[in-house]
Scaffold this motif. Structure first.
Motif, mmCIF file in Angstrom:
data_model
loop_
_atom_site.group_PDB
_atom_site.id
_atom_site.type_symbol
_atom_site.label_atom_id
_atom_site.label_comp_id
_atom_site.label_asym_id
_atom_site.label_seq_id
_atom_site.Cartn_x
_atom_site.Cartn_y
_atom_site.Cartn_z
ATOM 1 N N GLN A 1 0.830 -1.207 0.000
ATOM 2 C CA GLN A 1 0.000 0.000 0.000
ATOM 3 C C GLN A 1 0.862 1.254 0.000
ATOM 4 N N ILE A 2 1.927 1.237 0.777
ATOM 5 C CA ILE A 2 2.847 2.377 0.816
ATOM 6 C C ILE A 2 3.486 2.565 -0.556
ATOM 7 N N ASP B 1 7.500 14.727 -6.790
ATOM 8 C CA ASP B 1 6.666 13.819 -7.585
ATOM 9 C C ASP B 1 7.509 12.906 -8.476
ATOM 10 N N ASN C 1 1.234 4.111 -3.075
ATOM 11 C CA ASN C 1 0.985 5.529 -2.806
ATOM 12 C C ASN C 1 2.262 6.246 -2.399
ATOM 13 N N HIS D 1 3.963 8.494 -3.685
ATOM 14 C CA HIS D 1 3.981 9.945 -3.882
ATOM 15 C C HIS D 1 3.499 10.709 -2.651
ATOM 16 N N LYS D 2 2.719 10.077 -1.796
ATOM 17 C CA LYS D 2 2.245 10.717 -0.565
ATOM 18 C C LYS D 2 3.344 10.788 0.497
ATOM 19 N N PHE D 3 4.406 10.004 0.328
ATOM 20 C CA PHE D 3 5.468 9.922 1.321
ATOM 21 C C PHE D 3 6.772 10.553 0.856
ATOM 22 N N THR D 4 6.760 11.212 -0.297
ATOM 23 C CA THR D 4 7.973 11.822 -0.837
ATOM 24 C C THR D 4 7.767 13.324 -1.013
#
Length: 65
Positions: free
Chosen positions: A18-19, A30, A22, A24-27
């Protein structure tokens, strides 16, 4: 007890997937993890979680095998 451990490992794999899906939500950028690398996001996360007390070369070789 063995099924408990396998359930935890399955759950950990699901969370890591899941990570990675997604990422892009943790970096901050982009463009992070967009290129084809030898270590993709999933392998990098698993390496960080499983790294031992060996040298970096040893740990990376263990990852490949």
């Amino acid at each position: 007890m063995k099924s408990f451990h396998s359930n935890i490992l399955k759950l950990m794999d699901q969370i890591i997937n899941q990570i990675a899906a997604n990422i892009h939500k943790f970096t901050f950028s982009d463009q992070a993890f967009t290129r084809c690398r030898k270590l993709n996001a999933i392998d990098l996360i698993k390496l960080i979680l499983n790294i031992g007390a060996g040298s970096l070369n040893t740990e990376l070789l263990k990852l490949e095998s």
